[in-house]
Scaffold this active site. Structure first.
Site, PDB file in Angstrom:
ATOM      1  CE  LYS A 146      -4.431   1.077   0.317  1.00 55.33           C
ATOM      2  NZ  LYS A 146      -5.550   0.216  -0.108  1.00 55.33           N
TER       3      LYS A 146
HETATM    4  N1  GLU Z   1      -7.164   0.228  -3.424  1.00 61.05           N
HETATM    5  C1  GLU Z   1      -7.959  -0.925  -3.714  1.00 61.05           C
HETATM    6  C2  GLU Z   1      -8.006  -1.835  -2.505  1.00 61.05           C
HETATM    7  O1  GLU Z   1      -7.847  -1.413  -1.384  1.00 61.05           O
HETATM    8  C3  GLU Z   1      -7.521  -1.624  -4.986  1.00 61.05           C
HETATM    9  C4  GLU Z   1      -6.110  -2.124  -4.985  1.00 61.05           C
HETATM   10  C5  GLU Z   1      -5.633  -2.616  -6.338  1.00 61.05           C
HETATM   11  O2  GLU Z   1      -6.407  -2.657  -7.269  1.00 61.05           O
HETATM   12  O3  GLU Z   1      -4.442  -2.949  -6.404  1.00 61.05           O
HETATM   13  O4  GLU Z   1      -8.294  -2.998  -2.611  1.00 61.05           O
END
Ligand code: GLU
Length: 417
Positions: free
Chosen positions: A109
């Protein structure tokens, strides 16, 4: 040992959910230490040149939690409260989420601690390009793939792809959630909301209910909240309340979601929607509805309000909206909580489809994307449900148990631990 406290940080909270499972499966200490920690964490300094020529220093983070099952994967959020601890928590959730829906990625993240509403479009572009170039040494289509999250979108991903491409050559697979014109996938924009409704439909069917009999309140009307509202209304749920950062709107008869989206586009908010009543964010959570969907930020249901939640089903469309203490209270009160790593996994699932399309240089039509999404989501849900029924635990514990064991197994097979 898992120990429940009221004042846990986000990473402590996610680690608590992990520890609960590690206790039950009697995980060996070495594997436990590896999976409880993060692989790599970086903080980068970003001198942001404002349009007036002044320079503001902001900080960005990228945390790679675990890569046993594939390249690190996860979004990047722009928010004043973004921090290293929160980024760690969200990275770990991505590890469990990708494992649960069985897409071949690890978890990561990113976050930039900034209020994007105070920035112009050129400022946002400079910020995004600088962040990408600062982290470009640890990302890549087979290393770490970023995506949108809170306050970032397809435009953000387009700038990131371009900034990375200036170093490495055209590499669309380095980010997902791109505009369709630049290699984004059809259906990616709606994917998280679509996944939320697919899983909810399954939960409701298993409970012997049907959408037409159920009312719903949604906190958050960004990408996830608005798509959830639209698709839930299409499925027959009566969406009676929604909110955004400025406040909420309520109608006992049900809101016309398409008109509400138009109103939000025109005015910048869902508040003052003609024909509906005003409502604040705290009151929305405590409404007498059947289904409550927190689809904004984390830690909105805590031990301070868990007693007052009246919905019988809470679907975690946001990441980490319910603290461990609140999760326990809701469970004791018989509320079904559909955990984030299952409920909102539709986004990363279609990110995986986007990534494979980029690698193969072959585009899927939307029907194929939505069909494969439904297959991944229903398979994951049924595994979680069966595990929960078989071992008498709640859905969160079951989801973590499945995910954690898959990741542990991959780490063992590699000989990593
Ligand atoms: N930000 C989204 C999540 O928390 C998508 C992450 C992604 O597609 O890599 O799942």
């Amino acid at each position: 040992m898992a120990e429940l406290r009221d004042d846990m940080t986000p990473f402590e909270a996610v680690t608590y959910f992990f520890d609960t499972v590690a206790d039950v499966v009697e995980m060996d200490p070495a594997t436990r230490a590896v999976l409880a920690g993060t692989y790599r964490e970086i903080r980068v300094q970003i001198p942001l040149r404002r349009d007036d020529g002044s320079v503001e220093t902001v900080y960005g983070y990228r945390v790679q939690h675990n890569g046993a099952r594939g390249p690190y994967k996860g979004g990047v959020r722009y928010h004043p409260s973004a921090s290293l601890d929160e980024t760690r928590a969200l990275a770990a959730l991505m590890t469990w989420k990708t494992a649960l829906v069985d897409v071949p990625f690890g978890g990561a993240k990113g976050g930039i601690q900034v209020d994007p509403t105070t920035l112009s479009k050129p400022e946002l572009e400079r910020l995004t390009r600088r962040f990408m170039s600062q982290v470009s040494y640890i990302v890549g289509p087979h290393r770490d793939i970023m995506a949108p999250d809170v306050n970032t979108n397809a435009q953000t991903m387009a700038w990131m792809m371009d900034a990375y491409g200036q170093r490495a050559g055209h590499t669309p697979a380095v980010v997902t959630g791109k505009p369709v014109e630049l290699g984004g996938s059809l259906g990616r924009d709606a994917a998280t909301g679509r996944g939320v409704v697919i899983v909810l439909d399954e939960v409701i069917r298993d409970a012997g209910q049907s959408p037409g009999d159920l009312t719903m309140a949604i906190q958050g009307f960004g990408n996830v909240g608005s798509w959830t509202a639209r698709l839930a209304a299409e499925s027959g749920y009566r969406v009676v309340a929604v909110s955004d950062v400025k406040g909420g709107t309520f109608s006992e008869r049900g809101l016309d979601v398409e008109q509400l989206i138009g109103h939000q586009r025109q005015t910048g908010s869902v508040v003052e929607f003609p024909g509906a009543e005003p409502l604040d964010n705290a009151a929305l959570l405590e409404l007498d509805v059947d289904v409550l969907v927190p689809a904004a930020l984390g830690e909105v249901i805590t031990s301070a309000n868990a007693d007052r939640i009246r919905a019988r089903t809470v679907v975690e469309a946001a990441n980490h909206p319910v603290t461990p203490a609140a999760s326990q209270t809701l469970g004791e009160r018989g509320v079904t909580v559909v955990p984030d790593i299952l409920a909102n996994a539709g986004g990363v699932t279609v990110s995986y489809f986007e990534w494979t399309q980029n690698i193969q240089q072959f585009s899927w039509d939307e029907q194929r994307v939505n069909g494969e999404l439904a297959r991944h989501m229903t398979t994951a849900y049924r595994k979680v449900r069966d595990y929960a029924q078989g071992s008498g635990c709640d859905l969160r514990h079951a989801a973590f148990a499945i995910a954690v064991q898959r990741v542990a197994n991959a780490a063992h097979l590699r000989g990593y631990v």
